[in-house]
Design a protein around this motif. Structure first.
Motif, PDB file in Angstrom:
ATOM      1  N   ASP A  84       0.840  -1.215   0.000  1.00  0.00           N
ATOM      2  CA  ASP A  84       0.000   0.000   0.000  1.00  0.00           C
ATOM      3  C   ASP A  84       0.866   1.252   0.000  1.00  0.00           C
ATOM      4  O   ASP A  84       0.561   2.232  -0.703  1.00  0.00           O
ATOM      5  CB  ASP A  84      -0.923   0.001   1.225  1.00  0.00           C
ATOM      6  CG  ASP A  84      -2.104  -0.943   1.064  1.00  0.00           C
ATOM      7  OD1 ASP A  84      -2.541  -1.141  -0.081  1.00  0.00           O
ATOM      8  OD2 ASP A  84      -2.582  -1.486   2.073  1.00  0.00           O
ATOM      9  N   SER A 141      -8.641  -2.646 -11.377  1.00  0.00           N
ATOM     10  CA  SER A 141      -7.987  -2.783 -10.074  1.00  0.00           C
ATOM     11  C   SER A 141      -6.946  -1.694  -9.867  1.00  0.00           C
ATOM     12  O   SER A 141      -6.801  -1.154  -8.762  1.00  0.00           O
ATOM     13  CB  SER A 141      -7.327  -4.166  -9.958  1.00  0.00           C
ATOM     14  OG  SER A 141      -8.287  -5.185  -9.900  1.00  0.00           O
ATOM     15  N   GLN A 153      -8.451   1.512  -8.869  1.00  0.00           N
ATOM     16  CA  GLN A 153      -8.996   1.487  -7.516  1.00  0.00           C
ATOM     17  C   GLN A 153      -7.931   1.684  -6.447  1.00  0.00           C
ATOM     18  O   GLN A 153      -8.134   2.444  -5.502  1.00  0.00           O
ATOM     19  CB  GLN A 153      -9.727   0.149  -7.276  1.00  0.00           C
ATOM     20  CG  GLN A 153     -11.023   0.024  -8.053  1.00  0.00           C
ATOM     21  CD  GLN A 153     -11.606  -1.374  -7.956  1.00  0.00           C
ATOM     22  OE1 GLN A 153     -10.932  -2.315  -7.528  1.00  0.00           O
ATOM     23  NE2 GLN A 153     -12.863  -1.517  -8.353  1.00  0.00           N
ATOM     24  N   GLU A 154      -6.790   0.995  -6.567  1.00  0.00           N
ATOM     25  CA  GLU A 154      -5.804   1.016  -5.480  1.00  0.00           C
ATOM     26  C   GLU A 154      -4.388   1.339  -5.927  1.00  0.00           C
ATOM     27  O   GLU A 154      -3.448   1.180  -5.156  1.00  0.00           O
ATOM     28  CB  GLU A 154      -5.826  -0.330  -4.737  1.00  0.00           C
ATOM     29  CG  GLU A 154      -7.174  -0.627  -4.086  1.00  0.00           C
ATOM     30  CD  GLU A 154      -7.150  -1.867  -3.210  1.00  0.00           C
ATOM     31  OE1 GLU A 154      -6.039  -2.289  -2.805  1.00  0.00           O
ATOM     32  OE2 GLU A 154      -8.228  -2.406  -2.917  1.00  0.00           O
ATOM     33  N   LYS A 164      -3.717  -3.929  -6.074  1.00  0.00           N
ATOM     34  CA  LYS A 164      -4.804  -4.797  -5.601  1.00  0.00           C
ATOM     35  C   LYS A 164      -4.575  -6.241  -6.033  1.00  0.00           C
ATOM     36  O   LYS A 164      -4.839  -7.185  -5.271  1.00  0.00           O
ATOM     37  CB  LYS A 164      -6.143  -4.284  -6.141  1.00  0.00           C
ATOM     38  CG  LYS A 164      -7.355  -5.009  -5.594  1.00  0.00           C
ATOM     39  CD  LYS A 164      -8.642  -4.354  -6.092  1.00  0.00           C
ATOM     40  CE  LYS A 164      -9.870  -5.039  -5.502  1.00  0.00           C
ATOM     41  NZ  LYS A 164     -11.124  -4.395  -5.952  1.00  0.00           N
TER      42      LYS A 164
END
Length: 556
Positions: A146, A417, A420-421, A528
């Protein structure tokens, strides 16, 4: 009755076979090795395709480079080996369901964890303690992923799409262009083309899988469509049996020369009355049935009402159409109604009610684990605030189309994906880089007593290195030579002693055979996808490592 003639199966019993300890685990590991060998050969840009024979596939066979398709096709005759295969399928399918890609990586990671566990875990070790440590290390790695993730820019979209489509730049460009048009809240789906061309169609509005109820509503004969601009919209699931039920809105619309789209079920008499007025009096009406079926119809109708500013008249809430007013109608800039579908183009700013609705849908999506439910919610969000795009995959043969379809579908999911992240350095480099956080390299003949925490660190280390190693192996590259060029002492120190707070982005592009920054070379992976592949791999692998007894149905 002869009691001696009653068999166990007559009494509802199924005989079982039991396997224990090393014999049981060896069978599980054998099953893991077999499915992994078939699947991991597809990993990376230079991975190979797999030919599958199956009555479920076009012409009895398929050629694919899609990991989850390969995994799904494998069933082994040995029941214990097949149990391992089924567990690994769960890891790959769960990764595909949540992130849309990363199935092969999940299988490679699972096998690496199991092999390292068999190598380092001894009888005097506490397996449960090692498993707990592995899960803690996984959480640490997820946090680091992350932190390393970078937000996606429009310029990066094509690189992400191309990589997931097996480095097909043409497909990558089509997908990237579609996502740029639909926006970050939009949705892109994949369908089979009726020609050999692969192309995209983007709709900036709401798409309903229902067309006109009568061809007499058509006003564009060339396209067989009803096209109206600046349209009022009535949304209801109550059947309109009599034209007088909506008289209170029909009169003002006719008097003002406005246009009306009715999304709802109308009786044959009402449809004929509306169509006759269209043909004879030049009025601008159209009717389409509510979309989808069952509970989805109710939710989609609510979304349409939210997006267009209409009041949704529903039997479920006890609404009465006889009290409808002009204020209860929604509005659209344009509608395009064909034989099988309707597009409602809306303009202007997104309404506050719609924004709240989207927030609710996102929360609902987070709680959903079923892929088709997630896809349905994605489409609803796209209808409310974004656009809808569709990639039509064409090819000259059914076999080629199936293989190409799998690549495009993976690529579309990977881009979603990534949006999104965020994205991380690709090619397995990030996980390989994180491996230096765990323990040190040890020889096979390491003689000293190794504690549980050291064992867990070495297992984690071996696992995190496995995707990059497999990509290089499939490309025919030498890992030691490549790593010697990547981890130069001048940059961040050697592989074992590099500072932990530095995330390396210098890697190797196996397609162009060059070193450089992975982001600059466009070799990136969705964060992700990487996270879910690791999470699901650890889940399955630790279950197998802690297994001591296996019970299967006895085979004749």
């Amino acid at each position: 009755i002869n009691l001696n003639s009653i068999t166990m199966s007559d009494q509802g019993y199924i005989p079982k076979d039991l396997a224990f300890d090393e014999a049981a685990r060896e069978k599980l590991i054998s099953g893991i090795s077999k499915i992994s060998k078939a699947v991991k050969s597809t990993l990376g840009p230079r991975g190979k395709t797999v030919i599958i024979e199956s009555p479920d596939h076009t012409q009895g066979l398929t050629v694919t480079k899609d990991g989850v398709t390969v995994a799904r096709s494998i069933m082994l005759s040995d029941p214990i080996e097949n149990l391992a295969v089924r567990m690994l399928k769960q890891a790959s399918e769960k990764t595909a369901n949540v992130a849309g890609d990363g199935t092969t990586t999940a299988i490679v990671l699972t096998e690496a964890i199991i092999n390292a566990g068999v190598k380092w875990i001894k009888p005097d070790h506490s397996t449960l303690e090692i498993v707990q440590l592995l899960r803690q290390f996984t959480d640490i790695t997820i946090e680091n992923i992350d932190k390393a993730a970078v937000d996606v820019t429009d310029e990066m979209l094509q690189d992400i799409a191309s990589i997931s489509a097996n480095n097909d730049d043409d497909i990558g460009k089509i997908i990237a262009d579609a996502y740029k048009q639909v926006g970050r809240d939009g949705i892109v789906t994949v369908e089979r083309s009726q020609s050999d061309k692969t192309y995209s169609v983007v709709t900036n509005g709401i798409r309903i899988d229902r067309g006109y109820t009568s061809p007499m509503f058509i006003n564009d004969q060339r396209k067989d469509e009803c096209i109206l601009e600046n349209v009022k919209i009535l949304v209801c699931d109550t059947e309109i049996n009599n034209i007088l039920q909506i008289e209170s809105v029909l009169k003002p619309i006719i008097n003002a020369g406005e246009k009306l789209l009715i999304i709802g079920t109308c009786s044959g008499n009402v449809i004929n009355t509306l169509a006759a007025n269209v043909q004879r009096n030049g009025l601008k009406f159209c009717n389409v049935l509510p979309p989808s079926f069952g509970y989805k119809t109710h939710e989609l109708m609510q979304d349409i009402a939210f997006a267009t500013g209409a009041k949704y008249f529903s039997e479920k809430t006890g609404d009465d159409l006889s009290i409808i007013t002009m204020d209860d109608l929604g509005e659209a800039d344009k509608i395009i109604v064909g034989k099988d579908s309707t597009v409602i183009v809306k303009g202007g700013d997104v309404r506050e009610e719609t924004t709240k609705r989207v927030a609710e849908l996102r929360e609902q999506q987070e709680r959903t684990t079923i892929k088709h439910e997630k896809d349905f919610i994605n489409e609803r969000i796209a209808s409310l605030v974004g656009g809808i795009g569709c990639i039509y995959v064409g090819a000259t043969s059914d076999i080629e189309q199936k293989e190409k379809f799998d690549r495009v579908d993976d690529s579309v999911c990977a881009v979603r994906s990534a949006l999104q992240e965020g994205i991380v350095a690709g090619g397995g480099l990030l996980l390989y880089d994180f491996a230096r956080h765990f323990g040190c390299a040890c020889e096979d003949d390491y003689a000293e007593r190794i504690e549980e925490d050291q064992v867990a660190e070495m297992i984690m280390r071996e696992a995190l290195k496995s995707p990059l190693r497999q990509i290089l192996l499939n490309a025919g590259m030498d890992e030691k030579e490549i790593m010697k060029e990547i981890y130069t002492p001048e940059m961040i120190g050697d592989d074992d002693n590099a500072p932990e707070d530095i995330v390396n982005t210098r890697g190797y592009n196996v397609v162009h055979k060059e070193y450089g920054d992975m982001f600059e070379m466009g070799v990136v992976d969705p964060a992700k996808v990487t996270k879910n592949a690791l999470l699901n791999a650890v889940s399955v692998a630790t279950t197998i490592l802690t297994t001591n007894a296996i019970i299967t149905h006895a085979r004749a």
